[in-house]
Write an enzyme that holds these catalytic residues in place. Structure first.
Site, mmCIF file in Angstrom:
data_model
loop_
_atom_site.group_PDB
_atom_site.id
_atom_site.type_symbol
_atom_site.label_atom_id
_atom_site.label_comp_id
_atom_site.label_asym_id
_atom_site.label_seq_id
_atom_site.Cartn_x
_atom_site.Cartn_y
_atom_site.Cartn_z
ATOM 1 N N ARG A 1 -6.647 4.139 -15.508
ATOM 2 C CA ARG A 1 -6.660 4.685 -14.143
ATOM 3 C C ARG A 1 -7.168 6.117 -14.085
ATOM 4 N NH1 ARG A 1 -2.738 5.722 -11.490
ATOM 5 N NH2 ARG A 1 -3.584 5.249 -9.436
ATOM 6 N N CYS B 1 -13.695 5.883 -28.366
ATOM 7 C CA CYS B 1 -15.040 6.435 -28.474
ATOM 8 C C CYS B 1 -15.680 6.502 -27.082
ATOM 9 C CB CYS B 1 -15.878 5.576 -29.421
ATOM 10 S SG CYS B 1 -17.441 6.343 -29.873
ATOM 11 N N GLU B 2 -15.177 7.415 -26.293
ATOM 12 C CA GLU B 2 -15.621 7.572 -24.897
ATOM 13 C C GLU B 2 -15.225 8.970 -24.436
ATOM 14 O OE1 GLU B 2 -17.112 7.589 -21.531
ATOM 15 O OE2 GLU B 2 -17.280 5.612 -22.466
ATOM 16 N N TYR C 1 -0.416 -1.004 -12.753
ATOM 17 C CA TYR C 1 -1.858 -1.021 -13.027
ATOM 18 C C TYR C 1 -2.243 -0.341 -14.336
ATOM 19 C CZ TYR C 1 -1.838 -2.493 -8.192
ATOM 20 O OH TYR C 1 -1.567 -3.165 -7.034
ATOM 21 N N TYR D 1 -10.090 6.344 -11.568
ATOM 22 C CA TYR D 1 -9.768 6.918 -10.259
ATOM 23 C C TYR D 1 -9.531 8.427 -10.297
ATOM 24 C CZ TYR D 1 -8.370 2.035 -9.314
ATOM 25 O OH TYR D 1 -8.313 0.673 -9.199
ATOM 26 N N GLY E 1 0.765 -1.237 0.000
ATOM 27 C CA GLY E 1 0.000 0.000 0.000
ATOM 28 C C GLY E 1 0.793 1.282 0.000
ATOM 29 N N PRO F 1 4.549 -5.183 -1.375
ATOM 30 C CA PRO F 1 4.559 -3.995 -2.227
ATOM 31 C C PRO F 1 4.325 -4.349 -3.685
ATOM 32 C CG PRO F 1 6.804 -4.640 -1.701
ATOM 33 C CD PRO F 1 5.903 -5.539 -0.902
ATOM 34 N N GLY F 2 3.618 -3.506 -4.378
ATOM 35 C CA GLY F 2 3.420 -3.672 -5.815
ATOM 36 C C GLY F 2 3.705 -2.360 -6.511
ATOM 37 N N ARG F 3 2.799 -1.406 -6.337
ATOM 38 C CA ARG F 3 2.930 -0.091 -6.954
ATOM 39 C C ARG F 3 4.272 0.564 -6.635
ATOM 40 N NH1 ARG F 3 -1.518 3.094 -7.946
ATOM 41 N NH2 ARG F 3 -2.651 1.809 -6.445
#
Length: 451
Positions: free
Chosen positions: A350, A381-382, A410, A354, A268, A311-313
């Site tokens: 993301r 197309c968004e 991510y 987010y 985190g 840990p990742g991010r």
């Protein structure tokens, strides 16, 4: 889904690329006006391999893995670092994690298959997921994964049955939601009471569930696990979570006579997506977490457990960047400047999901100041398809190569084929050379499975 309202108060910061500080990969530099990472010219790389293109600074990635291992070992020798592979996983990432002595956290059969395909030691794999299918559990237990993280009583029954059929005893953790509110986006806050993950502490459910785990055949409870969220800057949340978990370990020892020998505190730790972000360092996180475990164990008279974090991010986000080519420019007077790139929410969802934001630079003008505020929109197309909203950028022209920093986590793992867009390739850079470790998708890759 639409773009956030324009921030008309935002002013260009006149920073050049190298003023972006902690948002940059470790080896980033500017030579003759071009952005270099890992000693490789990002402009030439983009023109050779095409865009959109994910780029990973291998030196940065390995350095962070070593810092985690060394800082935890210095403060708490009985510790392990488990790479949360959901942040970024391909075969090369799994190989590097193995070489750097990491354990590997996998969330589902697909990530497990990737790890096993490159010979990652199964005994150093931790299997996560709030609804692991019976097939995934069988795959994990058959492979000999080191730990499976129990997320519900239903899963306990499945693991017990499958392990019995395979003639093994499976070591497990119980995932507990400690009720700690992490200071982060609600979608990535996982340790609070209103969460789909784990055994809740409400009504003593987690404690009362221990009896069934201890009684289940073919299953051995060796520790507890929690994860309070992601992209966390305020470290006090980790201290609070440690206290809750160690107190529960003490109650389990007193109430059930079971001394748990392992504690996994999840991950985190936040990263600097923007130049002015000031997250805690890996070393500060290690010092606080290990100190909190020691204090709580003394407080509750519990023997020091083997400590793990996930840990990742904070291992891969800053190591990564994405290269795009500018295709269209539009000015909406009094609203915003639009720069359209040849990627978007298919390679980085993301921002739409987010409201994340990133630092961009024009890679072929990296020594120039960022003098205008722009929104980098994608090609999909968004209406909400954007990668960067209202951020400074150099004076940009069609054909420029734009680098967006901090995309190592991510982005690739949450990418999609929206509008039939092939996923970008991935290049690792180091010591002046690059290697493509995941090739760019083709239309045949996308539609070859259709019948």
């Amino acid at each position: 889904m639409s773009l956030p309202a324009p921030d008309l108060s935002k002013k260009a910061d006149n920073r050049t690329t190298m003023d972006l500080g902690a948002a940059l990969p470790l080896t980033a530099e500017v030579r003759d006006g071009h952005l270099f990472v890992g000693g490789v010219d990002m402009v030439e790389l983009a023109r050779t391999e095409g865009t959109a293109l994910y780029v990973m600074d291998e030196t940065d990635m390995r350095s962070r893995m070593r810092r985690y291992r060394e800082s935890f070992a210095a403060n708490y020798p009985s510790s392990s670092i488990i790479y949360a592979s959901k942040a970024f996983l391909n075969k090369e990432a799994a190989r590097i994690a193995a070489q750097e002595g990491m354990w590997l956290d996998v969330s589902g059969g697909g990530e497990l298959a990737c790890a096993l395909s490159v010979g990652f030691p199964a005994e150093r794999v931790v299997m996560h997921g709030n609804n692991k299918t019976p097939l995934e559990l069988r795959e994990a237990i058959s492979a000999g994964v080191g730990r499976i993280v129990l997320d519900s009583p239903y899963e306990l029954e499945r693991i017990s049955q499958i392990a019995g059929e395979l003639g093994v005893e499976q070591q497990v953790y119980m995932r507990v939601t400690p009720g700690v509110e992490a200071d982060t986006h609600e979608y990535i806050r996982t340790g609070c009471e209103d969460s789909k993950f784990g055994f809740t502490m409400r009504d003593d459910f987690a404690y009362n569930s221990v009896r069934a785990v201890l009684d289940a055949p073919n299953v051995k409870l060796v520790g507890l696990h929690c994860h309070i969220g992601s992209q966390i800057f305020a470290l006090h949340s980790f201290r609070e979570a440690v206290d809750v978990m160690v107190e529960l370990m003490a109650r389990i020892e007193q109430g059930y006579g079971c001394k748990l020998s392992e504690l996994d505190m999840g991950g985190g730790l936040g990263v600097a997506y923007n130049a002015d972000d000031t997250p805690s360092t890996i070393e500060q996180f290690a010092e606080l977490t290990t100190g909190a475990v020691k204090e709580s164990c003394e407080k509750y008279h519990v023997a020091l457990p083997h400590l793990s974090v996930e840990p990742g991010r904070s291992l891969v986000a800053t190591a990564g960047l994405t290269l795009y080519t500018v295709g269209v420019l539009k000015t909406l007077p009094g609203i915003r400047n639009i720069v359209a790139i040849d990627g978007g929410m298919s390679d980085n969802v993301r921002t739409a999901l987010y409201h994340a934001n990133y630092e961009p630079t024009v890679a072929n003008k990296a020594d120039q100041p960022r003098t205008q505020i722009v929104t980098l929109v994608g090609k999909h197309c968004e209406s909400g398809d954007a990668v960067v909203t209202d951020m400074p950028l150099q004076q940009v022209e069609v054909g420029d190569i734009v680098a967006v920093f901090g995309t190592g986590a991510y982005c690739y793992t949450m990418s999609s084929n929206y509008n039939g867009q092939p996923k970008p390739g991935i290049a690792f850079v180091k010591d002046g050379s690059y290697r493509v470790v995941t090739r760019r998708e083709t239309y045949d890759d996308i539609y070859g499975r259709d019948i």
